[in-house]
Design an enzyme around this catalytic site. Sequence first.
Site, PDB file in Angstrom:
ATOM      1  CG  PHE A 124      -1.854   1.214   1.218  1.00  0.00           C
ATOM      2  CD1 PHE A 124      -2.951   1.237   0.370  1.00  0.00           C
ATOM      3  CD2 PHE A 124      -1.611   2.311   2.030  1.00  0.00           C
ATOM      4  CE1 PHE A 124      -3.804   2.339   0.332  1.00  0.00           C
ATOM      5  CE2 PHE A 124      -2.459   3.415   1.998  1.00  0.00           C
ATOM      6  CZ  PHE A 124      -3.550   3.425   1.148  1.00  0.00           C
ATOM      7  CE  LYS A 126      -1.160   5.875   7.565  1.00  0.00           C
ATOM      8  NZ  LYS A 126      -0.881   5.024   6.427  1.00  0.00           N
ATOM      9  CG  ASP A 159       5.378   3.581   1.898  1.00  0.00           C
ATOM     10  OD1 ASP A 159       5.383   4.202   2.989  1.00  0.00           O
ATOM     11  OD2 ASP A 159       4.389   3.543   1.152  1.00  0.00           O
TER      12      ASP A 159
END
Length: 394
Positions: free
Chosen positions: A129, A244, A214
């Site tokens: 993702f 995040k 990532d």
Amino acid sequence: MPKPLMDTYSPPNLDFERGEGAYLIEKSGENYLDFISGIAVNALGHAHPKAVAALKDQADKLWHTSNMFRVPGQLELAEKYCRDSFADRVFFTNSGTEAVECALKSARHYHFANGRPDKYRIITFTGAFHGRSYGGINAGGNPKYLEGFGPAMEGFDQVEFGDHEALKAAVTEETAAILVEPVQGEGGVRAIPDVCLRGLRELCDAHGLLLIYDEVQCGAGRTGKIWAHEWAETAKPDIMAVAKGVGGGFPMGACLTTDAAGAHMVVGTHGSTFGGNPLAMAVGNVVYDELSKPGFMEHVVSISNHLRQSLSGVVDAHSDKVEELRGRGLLVGLKLKDGFGNRTLVGKAREHHLLMGAAGDNVARMAPPLIINEDHVREAVSALDKALGELQPE
Ligand SMILES: *Cc1c(COP(=O)(O)O)cnc(C)c1O
């Protein structure tokens, strides 16, 4: 949902008004133990006094100038990131998917600047993702997220997670980079073994490819190291996307690169109106100072070991429903057996005032704030035990 909002989410019937540490307080006044923290975002918990003070202080001074003027907080935070990591260059963004975009553009542009514009293909993995922008969904390759949005974008080659031979076979003269999450989050909380990350580094070195991590979800201290790949010591990336947790709840992200992988990104190649905004930088600096203060990562390691141990007791007690405990540090996945639904479990846990999230591969996910203590763990494990007890086959 009320009509004027797009139906892209289906939240439960709760309205949270306040947050305090590891708790969210609903408008009814009831407390919920937040073991998902906005999906690995509120690293310092809710309303951390230092983060609140930094944001209020900055709010009184200056909100925005855009990057046409220097933002001193950017230089300060970039120096800290570079001081402690593989990186020499930083570009600030507002989100994870933008950090991934910058990473992809940097990788392709690196080869372009080195006279190899034909090297543009990016290898990614099933279950990945990388966000919801066009670059993100095409890199992620999840058919559910691509369907209905036009032709798939050229230049991404997806390899089965864990299939080393397929990976080697996928490398061609046109390959620019390999993009991977050291711990897959959305895909089902699957950690890549350290030895495999080192293997990826070697493969990249052998073929002149860039290695892109990532770490949007698994970074920012979540695994007990500031960046998850640090567990694999020598397996450093050339480029890394983060977001995040680095903003602790204020929207921000960053793309970090080595000098070689980032120095060619010069005026005109990339930009952002809001990225690295003074408010975000005020909070980002506080978050990083807290993460890197002596003893904090040790706390994450010890509390996550404690959580895992406590959870393994619950998993054993419900071994008819739970297949395995996954993840690393405070990114935890409970993979349920076929016939039991992860979303149903998340709903049941919520009835017991424990907030969790669903992930792919029938996994229920925990990503609590990094500041949790043993009382929080006890409370969470007891609520999960009840929720699992009530879970029925569907
Ligand atoms: C959440 C996430 C993203 C996207 O971040 P946004 O801030 O939602 O754009 C990208 N990569 C990973 C690994 C993520 O977990």
